[in-house]
Design an enzyme around this catalytic site. Structure first.
Site, PDB file in Angstrom:
ATOM      1  N   GLU A 119      10.385  24.191 -18.740  1.00  0.00           N
ATOM      2  CA  GLU A 119       9.429  23.090 -18.801  1.00  0.00           C
ATOM      3  C   GLU A 119       8.682  22.970 -20.129  1.00  0.00           C
ATOM      4  O   GLU A 119       8.351  21.870 -20.553  1.00  0.00           O
ATOM      5  CB  GLU A 119       8.414  23.228 -17.657  1.00  0.00           C
ATOM      6  CG  GLU A 119       9.018  23.109 -16.268  1.00  0.00           C
ATOM      7  CD  GLU A 119       9.561  21.723 -15.978  1.00  0.00           C
ATOM      8  OE1 GLU A 119       9.042  20.747 -16.564  1.00  0.00           O
ATOM      9  OE2 GLU A 119      10.510  21.612 -15.195  1.00  0.00           O
ATOM     10  N   SER A 391      37.845   3.213   5.862  1.00  0.00           N
ATOM     11  CA  SER A 391      38.071   1.768   5.735  1.00  0.00           C
ATOM     12  C   SER A 391      36.794   0.950   5.637  1.00  0.00           C
ATOM     13  O   SER A 391      36.864  -0.259   5.393  1.00  0.00           O
ATOM     14  CB  SER A 391      38.907   1.262   6.921  1.00  0.00           C
ATOM     15  OG  SER A 391      40.212   1.799   6.870  1.00  0.00           O
TER      16      SER A 391
END
Length: 949
Positions: A119, A391
């Site tokens: 950080e 599908s």
């Protein structure tokens, strides 16, 4: 010469004289130049001073209303309220109840180093703001785009999460930098890092603070017990807690942990060897079992927290926010009941489901079904789980792009045939068969794979990708692979979530406008600042594409060939698509899965108001597979229950046809071009389809016009033949005679000019009613034994060509002489109604046959007056010999019924004799001659198989 010389001298002198003048003239010019430069410098300095004064003034103006550094705010958290979609009901208050504060000295160095390396690597060198990092971030953003890299330090993050709203403005950034500087003046680096590690958010289920995270993920009693690989994993989580969650996304988590380890090695916190060793540890190896169950609305609120953090950078657990959501509590309560087995019966405890309910107009998520038997922080099958869509992807990658870009109609002909991918790999339909030419509508309704691939190829992968991206599906970016043709039938490497599919399908229902599915509408901060988080709608497709695709998906539900007929719901207009995916060959072999076993079963459906995406299956292949009808139908079953419930008491709506679409009647596809039906087209081959305005076919089909001409030709030939046959049939003259003799009636029939295929139907009318005596080809005869004394019997013979003849006979009374001649002649010449056609005669024959079947047992009782007698004289009158024992009969065309030991000679050709002499019956008594009778005047009957009565 002298003149020249003088002139030269003069020229030299003139030149010499000009030199000082030139120098004197150059100096002023330099002075002018120098004066201009000084003026420019002075102007720049003046502007700089003014800018500095203005900048300082602006800076102080910006920080003038900045909040003060408050110790209570830094170390304490303020809970946030979450509101339902009515804006009034508080469904939950999230905050500090699950915080475990840990002191700086209790945090191991490996944890501190992991966070600092990730950080803020210059944490101990700057004074709250790292200008070196800001410069690097600006360069990175310039090269890779805005947001590629942040410049905030750990101190700035503490300030942002504690005091400021997340609005990305210059003023907020200036205040953030100012407060970071103030924070550094007031607190030590150790205190600031302690604040940061205790406030940071790690995971859903209100997991924040390093101590709580260590307990949640690794089950350790203290953060001191964390190992290097565990510390690196936790240090990587705050950037994207859901994306890098090791419980639900181990692949992403592994990459993120390894990145942290590399940063630690790069900045000297560990050696490269230590980093490599830690990378070898499975990211899920040390994870604690997740046992904490979720509470009411937790699944929905997890998504709320995720959105707030992503869109605002605020911490919902400590920032004291008011969060306004799209939650429909009625819908969510019902979905929870579904997940808890109160509405549908799941096959077993391991069977899973995930669903998302979306409002079509706004994109607001109404409810989320995250899964069954979930634990806090566990896998959310609605928002985090990615599976192959099968599908259900066909409307998005195949037919939708084809309508959008090629203006296909809903009736676009596609040939379903043996086919393969471009690389030669065969592709098959689920049923392993082919339908030939079908419409795009039918191909989607039947979920045929080959037409879907052809549609994908017709449009192209780039256009398919563009269409899907507009619906929120960035498939290739997320999968790390280019679009391939297998995508056309859902063959992804990873897949999609129900959340993504619900958002995509809702655009079809919303006239082509896409609203990103979301749970949060706005956030209000403690200082009164409000941020509107509602996504802006955008056009994903033309309105004609949306409507025509919707109508095609209605056929999936409504047509007899549709795969989703089970979701039909009275009063609701529903469209949707089913989808399944299979296991790999390796999975089938490893887990002993049958070929019919399915991995995923989907149903994505929508009404004009709501869209629901439902996934069902098992978390892993080892947990099970879908096979039974209850399992394969579960997704549709869940959809039907939920859509019915949430639609109760609300306007149902309908899908509106836009002006850009027209409906036309066409012939069903028999080739590559659609055509309008002709007057000869059978109604069963005419269908209605939708077209983009201006593209409807204009040519009229000639297919059945040609057939009609050919049929008319054939009809003419048949008419000629029929006329000839009718003419021939007029020459057929049937005859029938009936005579009484020796206690029996003899009936004989025949016809002149009869063809080989001429058939006869003979009926009898007596006091007992009408009945059919015989039916068949060829002439013949029949004997009626024991007729009723004094009764009249009428007989009619009818041919299959429509001619008929009749005859009747009266049976003498018992008082009449036995020798009385009661025979009669035919009543007519044997011809009736020459105009009767073959169909009518056939009808008569059938009716006669039915009557004969119904009354066939009656003559048995009426004819046998000598049943069971021995030594009787057999009556042989072209008729039957009934009830005699051990008699030898020489009957012609007789039916011999009920005899014991009789020898029958049916179908004989001998006409009835004039004298009815009995045959030898083996009797002990001398024979008595039979009563003589007058022979009939009719023609001798022809040979015919006997029909029993």
């Amino acid at each position: 010469m002298s003149d020249n010389y003088r002139s030269r001298e003069e020229r030299r002198r003139a030149m010499n004289d000009n030199k000082p003048e030139g120098k004197s003239q150059g100096k002023p010019k330099k002075k002018k130049k120098g004066g201009l430069f000084r003026k420019i410098v002075a102007a720049v300095l003046l502007i700089g001073i003014i800018g500095l004064i203005a900048g300082v003034g602006t800076f102080f103006a910006m920080i003038s209303d900045a909040p003060k550094v408050d110790d209570s705010v830094l170390k304490n958290s303020f809970s946030s309220k979450v509101y339902a979609n009515d804006g009034k009901t508080v469904v939950k208050e999230i905050g500090a109840q699950k915080r475990t504060y840990v002191q700086y000295d209790e945090i191991p160095q490996v944890v501190k180093n992991a966070f600092i390396a990730t950080e803020d690597v210059r944490f101990y060198k700057h004074h709250g703001v790292d200008f070196y990092r800001i410069g690097g971030a600006l360069m990175a953003n310039f090269k890779n785009g805005f947001g590629a890299e942040g410049g905030s330090t750990i101190t700035q993050q503490v300030v942002k999460n504690s005091f400021l709203s997340p609005k990305k403005t210059v003023k907020r950034k200036v205040q953030e930098m100012w407060l970071a500087y103030q924070l550094e003046r007031k607190y030590s680096k150790q205190q600031i890092l302690e604040m940061y590690l205790n406030k940071i958010y790690f995971a859903s289920g209100e997991v924040y603070g390093i101590e709580r995270a260590a307990e949640k993920f690794y089950g350790v009693k203290s953060v001191k017990d964390l190992t290097l690989d565990e510390a690196a994993m936790l240090a990587g989580l705050p950037k994207a807690p859901t994306t890098y969650n090791p419980v639900t996304n181990p692949e992403n988590a592994t990459k993120r942990r390894n990145t942290v380890l590399n940063l630690m090695a790069k900045n000297g916190f560990i050696t490269q060897a230590e980093a490599d060793k830690a990378k070898q540890v499975d990211v899920q190896a040390h994870l604690a079992k997740q046992t904490e169950s979720t509470s009411k609305y937790d699944v929905f609120i997890d998504q709320v927290i995720e959105e707030v953090k992503k869109k605002t950078d605020a911490d919902p657990f400590s920032a004291g926010l008011e969060i306004y959501t799209t939650l429909d509590t009625n819908a969510q309560d019902y979905v929870d009941d579904v997940m808890n087995n109160k509405v549908v019966n799941f096959p077993n405890d391991k069977f899973q489901a995930g669903l998302v309910v979306v409002d079509n107009e706004t994109g607001g998520i109404q409810a989320i079904g995250g899964g069954r038997n979930r634990v806090s922080g566990g896998l959310n099958f609605a928002t985090n789980m990615r599976r192959q869509p099968g599908s259900t992807i066909k409307p998005i990658l195949d037919y939708g792009p084809a309508i959008e870009n090629l203006k296909w109609s809903t009736g676009q002909p596609i040939k379903d045939e043996e086919y393969h991918y471009s690389n030669g790999t065969p592709i098959r339909n689920f049923g392993r068969n082919y339908k030939g030419w079908v419409s795009a509508r039918e191909a989607l309704g039947r979920s045929l794979n080959i037409p879907a691939l052809k549609a994908f190829q017709a449009t192209g992968a780039d256009k398919a990708k563009e269409f899907a991206t507009g619906l929120g599906l960035k498939l290739d970016e997320e999968d790390g692979e280019a679009y391939s043709e297998s995508y056309s039938i859902g063959g992804f490497r990873t897949g999609v979530t129900p959340l993504q599919m619900a958002g995509a399908y809702s655009a079809f229902a919303n006239e082509g406008m896409y609203n990103a599915p979301h749970t949060v509408t706005k956030v209000k901060f403690p200082d009164g600042t409000e941020i509107d988080l509602t996504p802006k709608p955008k056009r994903a497709m033309q309105d004609y594409t949306a409507f025509m695709m919707t109508d095609m998906m209605k056929s999936v539900v409504n047509e007899s060939y549709g795969t989703a007929r089970a979701v039909r719901t009275p009063g609701l207009e529903i469209a949707g698509k089913t989808g399944t995916s299979n296991f790999s060959a390796a999975e089938k072999q490893r887990y002993n899965i049958p070929d019919a076993g399915e991995k995923d079963v989907w149903f994505n459906g929508f009404t004009p108001n709501y869209t629901i995406s439902v996934w069902t299956g098992y978390e892993t292949a080892k947990d099970g597979y879908i096979l039974s009808p209850n399992e394969t139908g579960m997704a549709k079953n869940i959809f039907k229950h939920v859509i019915t419930h949430i639609s109760e008491g609300k306007p149902k709506g309908s899908f509106k046809q836009p002006d850009s679409v027209v409906e036309r009647s066409v012939e069903k596809p028999t080739g590559k071009d659609l055509k309008r039906p002709s007057g000869s087209t059978p109604s069963s081959l005419i269908t209605k389809e939708y077209f983009v305005r201006g593209t409807a076919p204009t040519k009229v089909s000639q297919t059945f016009v040609k057939k009609e001409k050919e049929e008319k030709k054939e009809d003419k030939k048949e008419d000629k033949k029929e006329k000839k046959d009718n003419k021939d049939n007029k020459d057929v003259k049937p005859k029938i005679t009936a005579s009484y003799s020796g206690g029996a009636i003899s009936v004989n029939w025949s016809a002149s000019n009869a063809a080989s295929d001429t058939t006869f139907t003979v009926t009898m009318s007596s006091p007992n009613g009408s009945e059919q005596l015989a039916s068949g080809a060829g002439a013949g005869g029949k004997t009626i034994s024991n007729p009723a004394p004094g009764a009249t019997y009428s007989f009619t013979v009818t041919t299959n060509t429509g001619q008929s003849a009749s005859s009747s006979v009266k049976v003498p009374d018992s008082s009449d002489q036995a020798t009385e001649d009661d025979s009669t002649k035919p009543e007519d010449d044997g011809t009736t109604d020459d105009n009767q056609n073959e169909d009518n005669s056939n009808t008569d024959q059938n009716n006669g046959s039915d009557q004969g079947d119904d009354s066939s047992t009656q003559p048995d009782d009426n004819q046998n007056s000598n049943n069971g007698n021995n030594g009787n004289n057999g009556s042989n009158s072209g008729g039957s010999n009934s009830g005699n024992t051990d008699n030898n009969n020489n009957d012609s065309g007789n039916a011999n019924e009920g005899n014991n030991g009789n020898n029958n000679n049916n179908g004989g050709t001998t006409p009835p004799p004039a004298d009815n002499g009995g045959s030898d019956s083996g009797s002990q008594t001398p024979q008595t001659p039979a009563t003589p009778s007058t022979p009939s005047t009719s023609a001798t009957p022809q040979q015919e198989p006997t029909t029993e009565n």
